[in-house]
Design an enzyme around this catalytic site. Structure first.
Site, PDB file in Angstrom:
ATOM      1  N   CYS A  10       0.862  -1.176   0.000  1.00  0.00           N
ATOM      2  CA  CYS A  10       0.000   0.000   0.000  1.00  0.00           C
ATOM      3  C   CYS A  10       0.903   1.232   0.000  1.00  0.00           C
ATOM      4  CB  CYS A  10      -0.894  -0.028   1.240  1.00  0.00           C
ATOM      5  SG  CYS A  10      -2.356   1.013   1.131  1.00  0.00           S
ATOM      6  N   CYS A  82      -3.934  -0.594  -3.064  1.00  0.00           N
ATOM      7  CA  CYS A  82      -4.364   0.763  -3.395  1.00  0.00           C
ATOM      8  C   CYS A  82      -3.767   1.148  -4.744  1.00  0.00           C
ATOM      9  CB  CYS A  82      -3.966   1.772  -2.317  1.00  0.00           C
ATOM     10  SG  CYS A  82      -2.234   2.193  -2.246  1.00  0.00           S
ATOM     11  N   CYS A  89       4.696   0.564  -7.919  1.00  0.00           N
ATOM     12  CA  CYS A  89       5.283  -0.647  -7.354  1.00  0.00           C
ATOM     13  C   CYS A  89       6.778  -0.693  -7.672  1.00  0.00           C
ATOM     14  CB  CYS A  89       4.578  -1.871  -7.933  1.00  0.00           C
ATOM     15  SG  CYS A  89       5.060  -3.417  -7.149  1.00  0.00           S
TER      16      CYS A  89
END
Length: 143
Positions: A10, A82, A89
């Site tokens: 997240c 999210c 990422c």
């Protein structure tokens, strides 16, 4: 049987990813080594801890950490919870199977709530959505 290493990612690793880690340990601790981390660290959200405790899962010993701290863990699955984490990422995480399952942000919902009850209900709703996903769908996503 070797446990699968699963990371819940997240933005701040304070709420949704922490709840997911807690539920994964609760439901699948015998088959999954669950981790959570963030693109940033925002500390543990006290309302997330309280709402999980209310549901019978203690996440108070978990800590908010950066994804980079897990760079040596051979991850099997990365689940972004999210949109910001999905879009940002870290590249080293792309070696693992990656799945995005977005959940509403309880702190944001709580800020918009008309009452404390409505704020806590937002946390409970998201907590329960994460619970259902972890319990019912996570095993099918494992490589």
């Amino acid at each position: 049987m070797t446990k699968k290493n699963v990371l819940f990612l997240c933005t701040g690793n304070s709420c949704r990813s922490q709840m997911a880690e807690g539920w994964a340990k609760h439901f699948h601790g015998d088959t999954i080594e669950a981790y959570s981390a963030g693109i940033e660290t925002h500390g543990m959200n006290p309302h997330a801890i309280a709402m999980m405790k209310e549901a019978g899962v203690d996440i108070s010993s978990q800590s908010s950490k950066l994804a980079d701290s897990l760079s040596k863990v051979p991850l099997d699955l990365v689940i972004t919870v999210c949109g910001h984490a999905d879009e940002n990422c870290p590249s080293f995480l792309t070696k693992a199977k990656r799945v995005h399952v977005g959940f509403d942000d309880p702190p944001r919902l709580a800020k918009e709530a008309a009452s404390e009850k409505e704020a806590f209900d937002a946390y409970r709703r998201v907590r329960d959505e994460i619970r259902d996903f972890i319990r019912d769908r996570l095993p099918d996503l494992l490589p």
